[in-house]
Design a protein around this motif. Structure first.
Motif, PDB file in Angstrom:
ATOM      1  N   GLY A 124       0.795  -1.213   0.000  1.00 51.34           N
ATOM      2  CA  GLY A 124       0.000   0.000   0.000  1.00 51.34           C
ATOM      3  C   GLY A 124       0.832   1.271   0.000  1.00 51.34           C
ATOM      4  N   LEU A 125       2.146   1.153  -0.066  1.00 51.83           N
ATOM      5  CA  LEU A 125       3.030   2.312  -0.025  1.00 51.83           C
ATOM      6  C   LEU A 125       3.341   2.800  -1.436  1.00 51.83           C
ATOM      7  CD1 LEU A 125       5.531   1.017   2.681  1.00 51.83           C
ATOM      8  CD2 LEU A 125       3.565   2.518   3.036  1.00 51.83           C
ATOM      9  N   THR A 126       3.938   3.966  -1.525  1.00 52.11           N
ATOM     10  CA  THR A 126       4.375   4.485  -2.819  1.00 52.11           C
ATOM     11  C   THR A 126       5.529   3.641  -3.347  1.00 52.11           C
ATOM     12  OG1 THR A 126       5.988   5.992  -1.829  1.00 52.11           O
ATOM     13  CG2 THR A 126       3.724   6.808  -2.115  1.00 52.11           C
ATOM     14  N   PHE A 127       5.803   3.789  -4.653  1.00 53.26           N
ATOM     15  CA  PHE A 127       6.880   3.019  -5.267  1.00 53.26           C
ATOM     16  C   PHE A 127       8.213   3.314  -4.591  1.00 53.26           C
ATOM     17  CE2 PHE A 127      10.383   2.896  -8.339  1.00 53.26           C
ATOM     18  CZ  PHE A 127      10.345   1.552  -8.705  1.00 53.26           C
ATOM     19  N   GLU A 128       8.488   4.597  -4.343  1.00 50.29           N
ATOM     20  CA  GLU A 128       9.758   4.958  -3.718  1.00 50.29           C
ATOM     21  C   GLU A 128       9.884   4.365  -2.317  1.00 50.29           C
ATOM     22  OE1 GLU A 128       7.749   6.999  -5.249  1.00 50.29           O
ATOM     23  OE2 GLU A 128       8.944   7.601  -7.014  1.00 50.29           O
TER      24      GLU A 128
ATOM     25  N   VAL B  80      20.988  -2.619  -3.374  1.00 44.61           N
ATOM     26  CA  VAL B  80      21.538  -1.331  -3.794  1.00 44.61           C
ATOM     27  C   VAL B  80      20.758  -0.783  -4.991  1.00 44.61           C
ATOM     28  CG1 VAL B  80      23.568  -0.242  -4.841  1.00 44.61           C
ATOM     29  CG2 VAL B  80      23.842  -1.752  -2.866  1.00 44.61           C
ATOM     30  N   HIS B  81      20.396  -1.672  -5.906  1.00 44.25           N
ATOM     31  CA  HIS B  81      19.599  -1.247  -7.065  1.00 44.25           C
ATOM     32  C   HIS B  81      18.252  -0.668  -6.630  1.00 44.25           C
ATOM     33  CE1 HIS B  81      18.266  -1.304 -11.263  1.00 44.25           C
ATOM     34  NE2 HIS B  81      17.109  -1.767 -10.810  1.00 44.25           N
ATOM     35  N   ASP B  82      17.628  -1.291  -5.637  1.00 46.44           N
ATOM     36  CA  ASP B  82      16.366  -0.755  -5.108  1.00 46.44           C
ATOM     37  C   ASP B  82      16.552   0.668  -4.587  1.00 46.44           C
ATOM     38  OD1 ASP B  82      14.834  -2.934  -5.685  1.00 46.44           O
ATOM     39  OD2 ASP B  82      14.980  -3.837  -3.705  1.00 46.44           O
ATOM     40  N   LEU B  83      17.613   0.873  -3.839  1.00 48.22           N
ATOM     41  CA  LEU B  83      17.874   2.201  -3.283  1.00 48.22           C
ATOM     42  C   LEU B  83      18.193   3.205  -4.389  1.00 48.22           C
ATOM     43  CD1 LEU B  83      19.937   1.270  -0.097  1.00 48.22           C
ATOM     44  CD2 LEU B  83      17.510   1.861  -0.253  1.00 48.22           C
ATOM     45  N   GLN B  84      18.800   2.735  -5.481  1.00 41.92           N
ATOM     46  CA  GLN B  84      19.036   3.621  -6.615  1.00 41.92           C
ATOM     47  C   GLN B  84      17.716   4.011  -7.281  1.00 41.92           C
ATOM     48  OE1 GLN B  84      21.971   1.081  -8.704  1.00 41.92           O
ATOM     49  NE2 GLN B  84      23.356   2.845  -8.630  1.00 41.92           N
ATOM     50  N   GLU B  85      16.815   3.043  -7.413  1.00 40.56           N
ATOM     51  CA  GLU B  85      15.524   3.359  -8.017  1.00 40.56           C
ATOM     52  C   GLU B  85      14.707   4.303  -7.151  1.00 40.56           C
ATOM     53  OE1 GLU B  85      13.567  -0.358  -8.897  1.00 40.56           O
ATOM     54  OE2 GLU B  85      14.319  -0.280 -10.960  1.00 40.56           O
ATOM     55  N   ALA B  86      14.916   4.237  -5.838  1.00 42.59           N
ATOM     56  CA  ALA B  86      14.197   5.129  -4.924  1.00 42.59           C
ATOM     57  C   ALA B  86      14.827   6.516  -4.878  1.00 42.59           C
ATOM     58  CB  ALA B  86      14.155   4.529  -3.531  1.00 42.59           C
ATOM     59  N   GLY B  87      16.004   6.683  -5.488  1.00 41.42           N
ATOM     60  CA  GLY B  87      16.689   7.966  -5.468  1.00 41.42           C
ATOM     61  C   GLY B  87      17.545   8.188  -4.249  1.00 41.42           C
ATOM     62  N   VAL B  88      17.667   7.182  -3.401  1.00 44.02           N
ATOM     63  CA  VAL B  88      18.513   7.312  -2.210  1.00 44.02           C
ATOM     64  C   VAL B  88      19.982   7.252  -2.589  1.00 44.02           C
ATOM     65  CG1 VAL B  88      19.104   6.259   0.009  1.00 44.02           C
ATOM     66  CG2 VAL B  88      16.715   6.331  -0.744  1.00 44.02           C
ATOM     67  N   LEU B  89      20.319   6.388  -3.554  1.00 42.33           N
ATOM     68  CA  LEU B  89      21.690   6.277  -4.044  1.00 42.33           C
ATOM     69  C   LEU B  89      21.739   6.710  -5.502  1.00 42.33           C
ATOM     70  CD1 LEU B  89      22.749   2.806  -2.526  1.00 42.33           C
ATOM     71  CD2 LEU B  89      23.342   5.087  -1.691  1.00 42.33           C
ATOM     72  N   PRO B  90      22.860   7.284  -5.931  1.00 46.55           N
ATOM     73  CA  PRO B  90      22.970   7.766  -7.315  1.00 46.55           C
ATOM     74  C   PRO B  90      23.414   6.647  -8.265  1.00 46.55           C
ATOM     75  CG  PRO B  90      24.943   8.340  -6.104  1.00 46.55           C
ATOM     76  CD  PRO B  90      24.036   7.643  -5.112  1.00 46.55           C
ATOM     77  N   GLY B  91      23.475   6.993  -9.543  1.00 49.01           N
ATOM     78  CA  GLY B  91      24.095   6.109 -10.527  1.00 49.01           C
ATOM     79  C   GLY B  91      23.181   5.105 -11.178  1.00 49.01           C
ATOM     80  N   LEU B  92      21.868   5.332 -11.162  1.00 54.84           N
ATOM     81  CA  LEU B  92      20.945   4.358 -11.744  1.00 54.84           C
ATOM     82  C   LEU B  92      21.144   4.241 -13.256  1.00 54.84           C
ATOM     83  CD1 LEU B  92      18.563   2.426 -11.343  1.00 54.84           C
ATOM     84  CD2 LEU B  92      17.019   4.380 -11.653  1.00 54.84           C
ATOM     85  N   ASP B  93      21.531   5.325 -13.911  1.00 52.59           N
ATOM     86  CA  ASP B  93      21.696   5.319 -15.366  1.00 52.59           C
ATOM     87  C   ASP B  93      23.121   5.027 -15.809  1.00 52.59           C
ATOM     88  OD1 ASP B  93      18.995   6.003 -15.674  1.00 52.59           O
ATOM     89  OD2 ASP B  93      19.437   8.141 -15.436  1.00 52.59           O
ATOM     90  N   THR B  94      24.022   4.802 -14.865  1.00 52.97           N
ATOM     91  CA  THR B  94      25.415   4.516 -15.203  1.00 52.97           C
ATOM     92  C   THR B  94      25.646   3.019 -15.118  1.00 52.97           C
ATOM     93  OG1 THR B  94      26.045   6.640 -14.206  1.00 52.97           O
ATOM     94  CG2 THR B  94      27.814   5.065 -14.676  1.00 52.97           C
ATOM     95  N   LEU B  95      25.692   2.379 -16.299  1.00 51.54           N
ATOM     96  CA  LEU B  95      25.790   0.928 -16.339  1.00 51.54           C
ATOM     97  C   LEU B  95      27.242   0.469 -16.434  1.00 51.54           C
ATOM     98  CD1 LEU B  95      22.862  -0.003 -18.775  1.00 51.54           C
ATOM     99  CD2 LEU B  95      22.859   0.021 -16.270  1.00 51.54           C
ATOM    100  N   ALA B  96      27.539  -0.584 -15.693  1.00 54.17           N
ATOM    101  CA  ALA B  96      28.848  -1.220 -15.824  1.00 54.17           C
ATOM    102  C   ALA B  96      28.867  -2.107 -17.061  1.00 54.17           C
ATOM    103  CB  ALA B  96      29.161  -2.048 -14.579  1.00 54.17           C
ATOM    104  N   PHE B  97      27.747  -2.756 -17.348  1.00 51.79           N
ATOM    105  CA  PHE B  97      27.601  -3.569 -18.556  1.00 51.79           C
ATOM    106  C   PHE B  97      26.114  -3.820 -18.787  1.00 51.79           C
ATOM    107  CE2 PHE B  97      28.288  -6.484 -14.994  1.00 51.79           C
ATOM    108  CZ  PHE B  97      27.179  -7.318 -15.085  1.00 51.79           C
ATOM    109  N   ASP B  98      25.800  -4.150 -20.029  1.00 55.23           N
ATOM    110  CA  ASP B  98      24.435  -4.497 -20.394  1.00 55.23           C
ATOM    111  C   ASP B  98      24.505  -5.638 -21.419  1.00 55.23           C
ATOM    112  OD1 ASP B  98      21.804  -4.756 -21.070  1.00 55.23           O
ATOM    113  OD2 ASP B  98      21.490  -2.644 -21.599  1.00 55.23           O
ATOM    114  N   VAL B  99      24.226  -6.840 -20.968  1.00 51.73           N
ATOM    115  CA  VAL B  99      24.280  -8.022 -21.831  1.00 51.73           C
ATOM    116  C   VAL B  99      22.876  -8.569 -22.088  1.00 51.73           C
ATOM    117  CG1 VAL B  99      26.619  -8.655 -21.148  1.00 51.73           C
ATOM    118  CG2 VAL B  99      24.681  -9.492 -19.813  1.00 51.73           C
TER     119      VAL B  99
END
Length: 286
Positions: free
Chosen positions: A62-66, A202-221
């Motif tokens: 029942g909470l917001t996405f963030e 860590v990815h969850d926290l990036q999506e919530a905006g708590v941690l940076p770097g969501l758009d900076t990928l190390a790799f995409d396979v």
């Protein structure tokens, strides 16, 4: 599915060993009248663990996405911390588990039935709460990236049932196992699983905006390992592998896996030369 089966098997086996040792000691010390207290404590711990798992599964919806991402990421990190502590603790405490439990039983028996129920509830409840939290964290990413399925939970239940059967066989004295080797192999695999859970937290926290770097990928396979393919689903379910991994996720994964695995293997190697007797509830150490 194998990852959740292993979690259920390992955590369930720890709890089953505790119960089998408690029951065997009470029976052989002429305290059968206290067995009801042990089973009451075990039942209470099981109910609390199931309630905790239910709250984790249905509570944040029942909470917001963030807010969901913050809670999910934080609990994933907590789960990794707990399972890491559990791996090292069980590796060092396996030999003295039986003796420590017997001392607790003796003290609790002097205080009354309620105290003995408390010993059983705490011993089993700790494993149950750890299992619920780590299973929730380990299956959360898979459930989001693929079609929701009950298969991981069924696999975990199968692991727990397997552990119950093994615990009963230990109690009957019809099965022995080198627990040191078992906990070494399963511990090493759980370190790998925990690294994936930590990275996804860590990815969850990036999506919530708590941690940076969501758009900076190390790799995409993703083109080579599609998330919907059978092998992509297998890698996600077992290792929590993400085809599109951010730099921060990759750094956290390596920063956790390398030192923790190294320390765990070194600690296991130092224990290896010491002979370990087959473990049954009748033995002096488990």
């Amino acid at each position: 599915m194998f990852a959740t089966y292993l979690i259920g098997l390992r955590e369930g086996l720890e709890a089953a060993l505790v119960v089998s040792i408690l029951v065997a000691y009470l029976v052989r010390s002429g305290r059968r009248h206290l067995l009801g207290s042990v089973w009451a404590g075990v039942g209470f711990a099981a109910v609390v663990s199931l309630g905790f798992g239910f709250a984790l599964t249905f509570g944040p919806r029942g909470l917001t996405f963030e807010a969901q991402e913050v809670i999910g990421g934080t609990l994933s990190i907590v789960a990794v911390a707990l399972v890491t502590w559990m791996i090292f603790w069980m590796a060092s405490a396996a030999r003295s588990l039986s003796g420590g439990l017997r001392e607790q039983v003796d003290r609790a028996a002097e205080l009354g039935r309620g105290s003995l129920a408390g010993v059983a509830a705490l011993a089993v409840g700790r494993e149950g709460l750890e299992t619920a939290l780590f299973l929730w964290a380990a299956t959360r990413a898979t459930a989001r990236d693929a079609d929701p399925s009950a298969a991981p939970l069924l696999a975990a239940l199968l692991g727990i049932l397997t552990a119950v059967v093994l615990g009963w066989l230990f109690y009957r004295g019809t099965l022995t196992i080198d627990l040191s080797r078992f906990f070494t192999w399963t511990g090493a695999f759980l370190v790998v699983i925990a690294a994936g859970v930590l990275a996804y937290g860590v990815h969850d926290l990036q999506e919530a905006g708590v941690l940076p770097g969501l758009d900076t990928l190390a790799f995409d396979v993703s083109a080579y390992v599609p998330p919907t393919s059978w092998y992509g689903t297998l890698l996600k379910g077992v290792l929590n592998f993400s085809p599109a991994t951010t730099v921060l996720e990759a750094v956290v994964w390596v920063a956790y896996l390398v030192p923790v695995m190294t320390l765990f293997l070194l600690r296991s190697r130092r224990r290896a030369p010491r002979p370990t007797a087959p473990v049954t509830p009748a033995a002096t150490s488990a």
